[in-house]
Design a protein around this motif. Structure first.
Motif, short mmCIF file in Angstrom:
data_model
loop_
_atom_site.label_atom_id
_atom_site.label_comp_id
_atom_site.label_asym_id
_atom_site.label_seq_id
_atom_site.Cartn_x
_atom_site.Cartn_y
_atom_site.Cartn_z
N ARG A 176 42.17 -0.44 -12.01
CA ARG A 176 41.36 -1.50 -12.62
C ARG A 176 42.26 -2.62 -13.16
O ARG A 176 41.95 -3.82 -13.00
N THR A 177 43.37 -2.26 -13.79
CA THR A 177 44.30 -3.28 -14.29
C THR A 177 44.82 -4.14 -13.15
O THR A 177 44.89 -5.37 -13.26
N LEU A 178 45.20 -3.48 -12.06
CA LEU A 178 45.68 -4.24 -10.90
C LEU A 178 44.62 -5.19 -10.39
O LEU A 178 44.87 -6.39 -10.20
N GLU A 209 42.64 -10.33 -9.62
CA GLU A 209 41.50 -11.07 -10.15
C GLU A 209 40.23 -10.87 -9.33
O GLU A 209 39.41 -11.77 -9.17
N PHE A 210 40.07 -9.66 -8.82
CA PHE A 210 38.91 -9.30 -7.98
C PHE A 210 38.73 -10.27 -6.82
O PHE A 210 37.61 -10.49 -6.33
N TYR A 239 45.35 -7.12 0.02
CA TYR A 239 46.52 -8.00 0.03
C TYR A 239 46.17 -9.40 -0.45
O TYR A 239 45.03 -9.85 -0.37
N LYS A 240 47.22 -10.07 -0.97
CA LYS A 240 47.03 -11.39 -1.54
C LYS A 240 48.41 -12.00 -1.82
O LYS A 240 49.38 -11.27 -2.07
N GLN A 241 48.50 -13.34 -1.80
CA GLN A 241 49.70 -14.00 -2.28
C GLN A 241 49.51 -14.27 -3.77
O GLN A 241 48.61 -14.99 -4.19
N LEU A 242 50.36 -13.67 -4.58
CA LEU A 242 50.28 -13.80 -6.03
C LEU A 242 50.95 -15.10 -6.48
O LEU A 242 51.70 -15.72 -5.72
N PRO A 243 50.68 -15.54 -7.71
CA PRO A 243 51.34 -16.75 -8.22
C PRO A 243 52.86 -16.67 -8.07
O PRO A 243 53.46 -15.60 -8.22
N GLY A 244 53.46 -17.82 -7.79
CA GLY A 244 54.89 -17.86 -7.52
C GLY A 244 55.20 -17.60 -6.07
O GLY A 244 56.36 -17.43 -5.69
#
Length: 347
Positions: free
Chosen positions: A117-119, A125-126, A136-141
């Motif tokens: 849930r934290t992840l 961010e759902f 999968y996702k490109q995270l900030p930075g």
């Protein structure tokens, strides 16, 4: 994956064929006969007695003393299950119609170091893409992130092309396998092939050659081959996130990835599970499953007891911090990759 499936099948076949090397007695279908059959099957085929310094005869004698002619079959089941727990191996199960034994302490006695849930809420961010069991996702930075919770999810080659293409313009790739309890070894090959550019030693397989606790073959090497040029690959830095609940195929994946020069393993030591399972049956009809063929890492070291993080990168994520929306293991990975150059940077 050069000859790996053939070698795995050979190991399993040889382990199964041990009856030709070990004349097994006929066991009566009664309380003592079933107990003795179980003890003997494990004695002649289990593969980690030496690594775990287990005195199987002493253990068998102690548990047999708790059996009486009045012991019923359900009581026998739990006596046998307790005896198998002495192997301290998550690959060991005894199955009847009413229960399947399972040794949980390999992970339950350790911190979880992960909260899904934290992840999903605070980092993804759902809002993430999902295919072939991979979120999968490109995270900030501009840091690429993949969460793969089980090697039981079959990874499509074409889906992996899309994942890596979408994440391509990133400083580094985080592959999060925390809580991954294993699955199909073929999925290791699918992933690893995208991160190598030459034939790479995956490890070694050993099989039993006889009933003695030291009766083993020489190690059989197995290799991984790079994916063809038509597939999308990843050549940049990679971070693997691990916790104690990484087991079996996830443990094997960590071992081979850790051997690559561009990979850093961050988190907690994995749970192990470095053996191929073997199954047999008792006269009563119960089935027993346990580790019979050891897997070694690319350096020839046993992986049954788990894979350590890269030196200096052991990190834990206490429940109290995770509950407040912070993941120290993931944060360490993000910090590690934040200054890496983007693939299209001139330098």
């Amino acid at each position: 994956m050069k000859d790996i499936l053939a070698r795995l099948l050979l190991s399993i076949f040889v382990a199964t064929g041990l009856a030709s090397c070990h004349e097994e007695p006929e066991y009566a279908n009664d309380i003592y006969g079933n107990f003795d059959a179980l003890w003997d099957i494990v004695d002649s085929r289990y593969c980690f007695f030496r690594e775990k310094n287990i005195d199987w005869k002493k253990i068998g004698d102690n548990y047999r003393e708790s059996i009486t002619p009045e012991t019923n079959s359900m009581e026998l089941f739990f006596i046998c299950a307790a005896m198998l727990d002495e192997l301290k191996d998550g690959h060991v199960n005894l199955s009847s119609r009413y229960d399947t034994s399972y040794y949980r302490e390999w992970w339950s006695d350790f911190p979880q170091d992960f909260n899904l849930r934290t992840l999903q809420q605070y980092y993804l961010e759902f809002d993430y893409l999902y295919t072939s069991g991979i979120s999968y996702k490109q995270l900030p930075g501009k840091i690429a992130y993949m969460y793969y919770p089980s090697f039981s999810y079959s990874i499509s080659e074409s889906s992996l092309d899309y994942i890596l293409a979408i994440l391509q313009n990133s400083r580094g790739l985080i592959i999060d396998i925390r809580d991954n309890g294993g699955g199909a070894l073929t999925n290791i090959k699918t992933l690893v092939s995208r991160f190598i550019d030459k034939t790479t030693r995956g490890g070694y397989i050993i099989h039993k050659t006889g009933p003695g606790h030291s009766d083993f073959s020489d190690p059989f090497p197995f290799d991984y081959e790079p994916a063809p040029d038509s597939r999308v690959k990843w050549n940049g830095p990679i971070v693997i996130l691990t916790n104690r609940s990484c087991y079996s195929a996830a443990n094997d994946f960590t071992a081979v990835m850790k051997s690559l020069p561009n990979v850093t393993v961050i988190g907690a030591k994995t749970g192990g599970g470095g053996g191929l399972p073997f199954s047999s049956e008792l006269p009563i009809g119960w089935s027993v499953r346990f580790s019979a063929c050891p897997l070694l890492d690319p350096d020839g070291q046993c992986t049954e007891n788990g894979i350590d993080p890269s030196p200096g990168y052991e990190v834990h994520a206490p429940d109290s911090i995770l509950a407040n929306g912070k993941d120290p293991i993931l944060e360490r990975a993000l910090d590690f990759l934040k200054d890496m150059p983007l693939p299209d940077d001139d330098d």
